[in-house]
Design a protein around this motif. Structure first.
Motif, PDB file in Angstrom:
ATOM      1  N   GLU A   1       0.845  -1.206   0.000  1.00  0.00           N
ATOM      2  CA  GLU A   1       0.000   0.000   0.000  1.00  0.00           C
ATOM      3  C   GLU A   1       0.882   1.259   0.000  1.00  0.00           C
ATOM      4  O   GLU A   1       0.555   2.241  -0.678  1.00  0.00           O
ATOM      5  CB  GLU A   1      -0.951  -0.012   1.201  1.00  0.00           C
TER       6      GLU A   1
ATOM      7  N   GLU B   1      -4.064   5.823  -0.772  1.00  0.00           N
ATOM      8  CA  GLU B   1      -3.191   4.662  -0.538  1.00  0.00           C
ATOM      9  C   GLU B   1      -2.414   4.805   0.773  1.00  0.00           C
ATOM     10  O   GLU B   1      -2.178   3.816   1.469  1.00  0.00           O
ATOM     11  CB  GLU B   1      -2.232   4.453  -1.708  1.00  0.00           C
TER      12      GLU B   1
ATOM     13  N   GLU C   1      -4.354  -1.741  -9.343  1.00  0.00           N
ATOM     14  CA  GLU C   1      -5.529  -1.971  -8.492  1.00  0.00           C
ATOM     15  C   GLU C   1      -6.001  -3.422  -8.576  1.00  0.00           C
ATOM     16  O   GLU C   1      -6.429  -4.006  -7.574  1.00  0.00           O
ATOM     17  CB  GLU C   1      -6.659  -1.012  -8.856  1.00  0.00           C
TER      18      GLU C   1
ATOM     19  N   ILE D   1      -3.654  -5.428  -6.443  1.00  0.00           N
ATOM     20  CA  ILE D   1      -3.917  -5.233  -5.013  1.00  0.00           C
ATOM     21  C   ILE D   1      -5.171  -6.002  -4.607  1.00  0.00           C
ATOM     22  O   ILE D   1      -5.223  -6.601  -3.524  1.00  0.00           O
ATOM     23  CB  ILE D   1      -4.033  -3.726  -4.687  1.00  0.00           C
TER      24      ILE D   1
ATOM     25  N   GLN E   1     -11.710  -2.120  -2.818  1.00  0.00           N
ATOM     26  CA  GLN E   1     -11.087  -2.496  -4.090  1.00  0.00           C
ATOM     27  C   GLN E   1     -12.109  -2.558  -5.222  1.00  0.00           C
ATOM     28  O   GLN E   1     -11.769  -2.291  -6.380  1.00  0.00           O
ATOM     29  CB  GLN E   1     -10.334  -3.819  -3.949  1.00  0.00           C
TER      30      GLN E   1
ATOM     31  N   GLU F   1     -12.200   0.980  -6.251  1.00  0.00           N
ATOM     32  CA  GLU F   1     -10.951   1.437  -6.872  1.00  0.00           C
ATOM     33  C   GLU F   1     -10.811   0.885  -8.300  1.00  0.00           C
ATOM     34  O   GLU F   1     -10.387   1.610  -9.208  1.00  0.00           O
ATOM     35  CB  GLU F   1      -9.753   0.992  -6.024  1.00  0.00           C
TER      36      GLU F   1
HETATM   37 FE1  FEO Z   1      -5.058   0.529  -1.462  1.00  0.00          FE
HETATM   38 FE2  FEO Z   1      -5.919   1.213  -4.349  1.00  0.00          FE
HETATM   39  O1  FEO Z   1      -5.415  -0.080  -3.133  1.00  0.00           O
END
Ligand code: FEO
Length: 165
Positions: free
Chosen positions: A18, A51, A95, A98, A128, A131
């Motif tokens: 992150e 982030e 993204e 993640i 997520q 995001e």
């Molecule tokens: Fe913290 Fe955009 O993932």
């Protein structure tokens, strides 16, 4: 309940990811500013701030559940991009990666019967989704705009108040 060491180490590792995303978005923001796209640069600056908040949520959770916190080394972010489309495509890939890492953490927490960590991660599962959706839409807009990147500036200007949390 305190996470066992394998879970704690995985949480520390992800905290580092992150922080890496924070720096990557800062580098993207800087590149966009250099391209004369101040609104899009500002949007990515906002993503960088998000982030950092994500990383700090991990840090605080590790502290709250007994620690110790170990902050990993972070690789330097990519600093140059072939185009705005390439930049946004890279952000979307970040993204998506993640998301996969968060899902892996949930499965690890379940394997270790770690309900506190699993509950903590639920916020990130929802985050997520947003995001990835945000970056997918931005990539579509950039592709629609083609060489007319001022249209992207206009979109980002209008996007911020309507989708801000
Ligand atoms: Fe913290 Fe955009 O993932």
């Amino acid at each position: 309940m305190t996470p066992d060491d394998a879970v704690r180490q995985a949480l520390c590792t992800h905290m580092g990811r992150e922080f890496a995303a924070h720096f990557q978005y800062l580098a993207m923001s800087a590149w966009l500013a250099g391209e004369g796209l101040p609104e899009t640069s500002g949007f990515f600056g906002g993503q960088a701030s998000e982030e950092h908040v994500h990383a700090m949520k991990f840090l605080q959770f590790i502290v709250d559940t007994g620690g110790p916190v170990e902050i990993p080394a972070v690789d330097a972010p990519a600093a140059a991009f072939a185009s705005a489309e390439a930049l946004v495509g890279s952000a979307l890939a970040q993204e998506e990666q993640i998301t996969r890492w968060i899902e892996d953490l949930v499965h690890l927490a379940r394997d270790h019967r770690d309900l506190a960590t699993e509950a903590f991660l639920q916020w990130f599962i929802r985050e997520q989704v947003e995001e990835v959706a945000t970056m997918t839409e931005l990539l579509q807009v950039v592709r629609h705009a083609g060489p007319s990147l001022l249209l992207v500036e206009d979109y980002v200007t209008r996007w911020k108040p309507t989708r801000a949390r």
